[in-house]
Design a protein around this motif. Structure first.
Motif, short mmCIF file in Angstrom:
data_model
loop_
_atom_site.label_atom_id
_atom_site.label_comp_id
_atom_site.label_asym_id
_atom_site.label_seq_id
_atom_site.Cartn_x
_atom_site.Cartn_y
_atom_site.Cartn_z
N MET A 1 0.85 -1.20 0.00
CA MET A 1 0.00 0.00 0.00
C MET A 1 0.88 1.24 0.00
SD MET A 1 -2.99 1.23 2.67
CE MET A 1 -1.89 1.36 4.08
N LYS A 2 0.51 2.20 -0.81
CA LYS A 2 1.21 3.48 -0.86
C LYS A 2 0.25 4.59 -0.43
CE LYS A 2 3.86 4.52 -4.39
NZ LYS A 2 4.28 5.00 -5.74
N ILE A 3 0.72 5.42 0.51
CA ILE A 3 -0.05 6.57 1.00
C ILE A 3 0.74 7.83 0.70
CG2 ILE A 3 -1.07 7.70 3.02
CD1 ILE A 3 -1.08 4.93 4.38
N VAL A 4 0.05 8.86 0.24
CA VAL A 4 0.64 10.19 0.13
C VAL A 4 -0.02 11.09 1.16
CG1 VAL A 4 0.75 12.28 -1.29
CG2 VAL A 4 1.44 10.09 -2.26
N GLN A 5 0.80 11.74 1.97
CA GLN A 5 0.31 12.72 2.94
C GLN A 5 0.58 14.12 2.41
OE1 GLN A 5 2.37 12.76 6.69
NE2 GLN A 5 1.04 14.31 7.60
N ILE A 6 -0.49 14.92 2.36
CA ILE A 6 -0.35 16.34 2.06
C ILE A 6 -0.80 17.11 3.30
CG2 ILE A 6 -0.73 15.99 -0.40
CD1 ILE A 6 -3.56 17.13 -0.02
N SER A 7 -0.35 18.33 3.43
CA SER A 7 -0.70 19.07 4.65
C SER A 7 -0.63 20.57 4.42
CB SER A 7 0.27 18.69 5.78
OG SER A 7 -0.28 19.03 7.04
N ASP A 8 -1.41 21.29 5.23
CA ASP A 8 -1.33 22.74 5.29
C ASP A 8 -1.39 23.36 3.89
OD1 ASP A 8 -0.55 23.35 8.35
OD2 ASP A 8 0.40 21.49 7.69
N THR A 9 -2.49 23.07 3.21
CA THR A 9 -2.70 23.61 1.86
C THR A 9 -3.20 25.05 1.88
OG1 THR A 9 -4.91 22.59 1.92
CG2 THR A 9 -3.16 21.37 0.79
N HIS A 10 -3.91 25.45 2.94
CA HIS A 10 -4.37 26.83 3.13
C HIS A 10 -5.05 27.37 1.88
CE1 HIS A 10 -2.65 27.42 7.15
NE2 HIS A 10 -1.68 26.61 6.73
N LEU A 11 -6.08 26.68 1.45
CA LEU A 11 -6.80 27.03 0.23
C LEU A 11 -7.89 28.07 0.49
CD1 LEU A 11 -7.16 23.39 -1.10
CD2 LEU A 11 -5.64 25.15 -2.03
N THR A 12 -8.15 28.89 -0.50
CA THR A 12 -9.16 29.93 -0.38
C THR A 12 -9.98 30.02 -1.67
OG1 THR A 12 -9.50 32.33 -0.23
CG2 THR A 12 -7.37 31.60 -1.05
N ALA A 13 -11.20 30.44 -1.51
CA ALA A 13 -12.07 30.64 -2.67
C ALA A 13 -11.55 31.74 -3.60
CB ALA A 13 -13.49 30.98 -2.21
N HIS A 14 -10.59 32.54 -3.12
CA HIS A 14 -10.00 33.59 -3.95
C HIS A 14 -8.88 33.06 -4.84
CE1 HIS A 14 -12.30 36.65 -1.87
NE2 HIS A 14 -11.89 36.18 -0.71
N GLY A 15 -8.57 31.79 -4.73
CA GLY A 15 -7.53 31.20 -5.58
C GLY A 15 -6.14 31.67 -5.18
N GLY A 16 -5.32 31.97 -6.17
CA GLY A 16 -4.00 32.50 -5.88
C GLY A 16 -2.92 31.45 -5.73
N ARG A 17 -1.84 31.82 -5.06
CA ARG A 17 -0.64 31.00 -5.02
C ARG A 17 -0.85 29.65 -4.33
NH1 ARG A 17 5.08 33.59 -3.56
NH2 ARG A 17 4.87 34.15 -5.76
N THR A 18 -1.60 29.61 -3.24
CA THR A 18 -1.78 28.33 -2.56
C THR A 18 -2.54 27.34 -3.43
OG1 THR A 18 -3.81 29.05 -1.41
CG2 THR A 18 -1.68 29.41 -0.28
N GLN A 19 -3.49 27.84 -4.21
CA GLN A 19 -4.22 26.97 -5.14
C GLN A 19 -3.32 26.52 -6.28
OE1 GLN A 19 -8.23 27.99 -6.21
NE2 GLN A 19 -8.02 27.11 -8.27
N GLU A 20 -2.50 27.41 -6.79
CA GLU A 20 -1.57 27.03 -7.85
C GLU A 20 -0.64 25.91 -7.38
OE1 GLU A 20 0.33 30.68 -8.73
OE2 GLU A 20 -1.44 31.57 -9.71
N ASN A 21 -0.13 26.04 -6.16
CA ASN A 21 0.71 24.99 -5.60
C ASN A 21 -0.07 23.68 -5.46
OD1 ASN A 21 2.96 26.58 -5.38
ND2 ASN A 21 2.82 26.87 -3.16
N PHE A 22 -1.30 23.79 -4.97
CA PHE A 22 -2.12 22.60 -4.78
C PHE A 22 -2.36 21.88 -6.09
CE2 PHE A 22 -6.22 20.42 -4.59
CZ PHE A 22 -6.02 19.60 -3.49
N GLU A 23 -2.63 22.61 -7.14
CA GLU A 23 -2.90 21.98 -8.43
C GLU A 23 -1.66 21.29 -8.98
OE1 GLU A 23 -4.51 25.33 -10.51
OE2 GLU A 23 -6.58 24.90 -9.87
N ARG A 24 -0.47 21.84 -8.68
CA ARG A 24 0.77 21.15 -9.07
C ARG A 24 0.92 19.85 -8.28
NH1 ARG A 24 2.67 26.76 -8.85
NH2 ARG A 24 3.07 27.48 -10.98
N VAL A 25 0.53 19.89 -7.01
CA VAL A 25 0.59 18.68 -6.18
C VAL A 25 -0.36 17.61 -6.72
CG1 VAL A 25 0.00 17.75 -3.91
CG2 VAL A 25 1.36 19.85 -4.09
N VAL A 26 -1.58 18.00 -7.04
CA VAL A 26 -2.55 17.04 -7.58
C VAL A 26 -2.02 16.38 -8.85
CG1 VAL A 26 -4.83 16.80 -8.64
CG2 VAL A 26 -4.57 18.16 -6.56
#
Length: 280
Positions: A1-26
């Motif tokens: 079994m393989k697990i990926v842990q992600i943490s502290d994404t700090h996402l907002t409905a306003h988008g921006g840098r944290t969302q851009e990072n998250f989409e790269r992670v996905v």
């Protein structure tokens, strides 16, 4: 079994840098790592747990993972316990209920391939809420139900073990609840504990248990919040679970920028809004 842990994404409905990072992670997780399970160890939303738009937007983004996703709440998702929570945002039944309306219960059990993965709500420990007693009862019943052959991995937002030798102005770990929780987990074969909150990566041994601090995907810790020794870079953690052994490793994600919170306009805006309308 393989697990990926992600943490502290700090996402907002306003988008921006944290969302851009998250989409790269996905993209990286879906197309390169291809885990059996993704675990988010909290601080899903950017700053304030009462922002329903941030919560709904984060839920939509999380659905982009192809693997099943399980989450536990962080202090920015439901508030935190104690007499002096960060920015006065304390954990309440209402905030926990709002989180659960989107994500489901903050504590859970997932069994796969001879492994048992437990998620715990670290923000209930020491809160005095009725939900804390309910979680303690759930933990007691769950560990009592586990077969002796099961290997267990635990995920929660704040570390179990003490982080700092000196007192700090905010909660870094689960505090006095540590002894009771470790006593209960001592009855099972605890292979690993993964947490977030500290925005840095570290791996160490606690007896037979691997302790992992997961890095953030949103921003690294600021100068006043850093610890000597851990890796202060954005990224994720990959757990390979085979033959009764867990091997965990930091994984960088192409395109992530190791910026601090002060370099993220959406974070500054959220904190400014909180300052302008303080929690009463």
């Amino acid at each position: 079994m393989k697990i990926v842990q992600i943490s502290d994404t700090h996402l907002t409905a306003h988008g921006g840098r944290t969302q851009e990072n998250f989409e790269r992670v996905v993209d990286h997780v879906n197309n390169h790592l291809r885990p059996d399970l993704v675990v988010h160890s909290g601080d899903i939303v950017i700053i304030h747990p009462d922002d329903a738009a941030d919560r709904a937007h984060a839920r939509t983004l999380m659905a982009e993972f192809t693997a099943p996703v399980l989450v536990v709440p962080g202090n920015h998702d439901i508030g935190e316990p104690g007499a002096a929570p960060w920015a006065g945002i304390g954990v309440t039944d209402e905030r926990v209920a709002a989180f659960e309306s989107v994500w489901g219960t903050g504590h859970w059990r997932h069994d796969a391939g001879g492994w048992t993965v437990l998620g715990l709500n670290s923000e209930l420990f020491g809160s005095g809420l009725g939900r804390e007693a309910e979680q303690w009862a759930w933990i007691e019943n769950t560990v009592a139900d586990l077969p002796a052959t099961a290997r267990v991995i635990v995920f929660l937002h704040k570390p179990i073990w003490q982080v700092a030798d000196e007192p700090t102005d905010h909660n870094l770990d689960i505090g006095e609840s540590r002894a009771r929780l470790l006593d209960l987990l001592g009855t099972v074969s605890l292979a690993a504990v993964g947490s977030g909150h500290l925005h840095c990566y570290r791996q160490t041994r606690r007896g037979e248990t691997l302790e992992v601090w997961a890095p953030a995907t949103a921003f690294v810790a600021g100068d006043g919040d850093t610890f000597a020794g851990p890796l202060h870079q954005l990224g994720i953690v990959e757990y390979d679970c085979a033959d009764g052994t867990v091997r965990a490793g930091y994984r960088s994600v192409p395109g992530l920028d190791d910026v601090s919170a002060t370099g993220v306009p959406e974070v500054i805006a959220a904190i400014t809004a909180l300052t302008d309308s303080p929690v009463g």
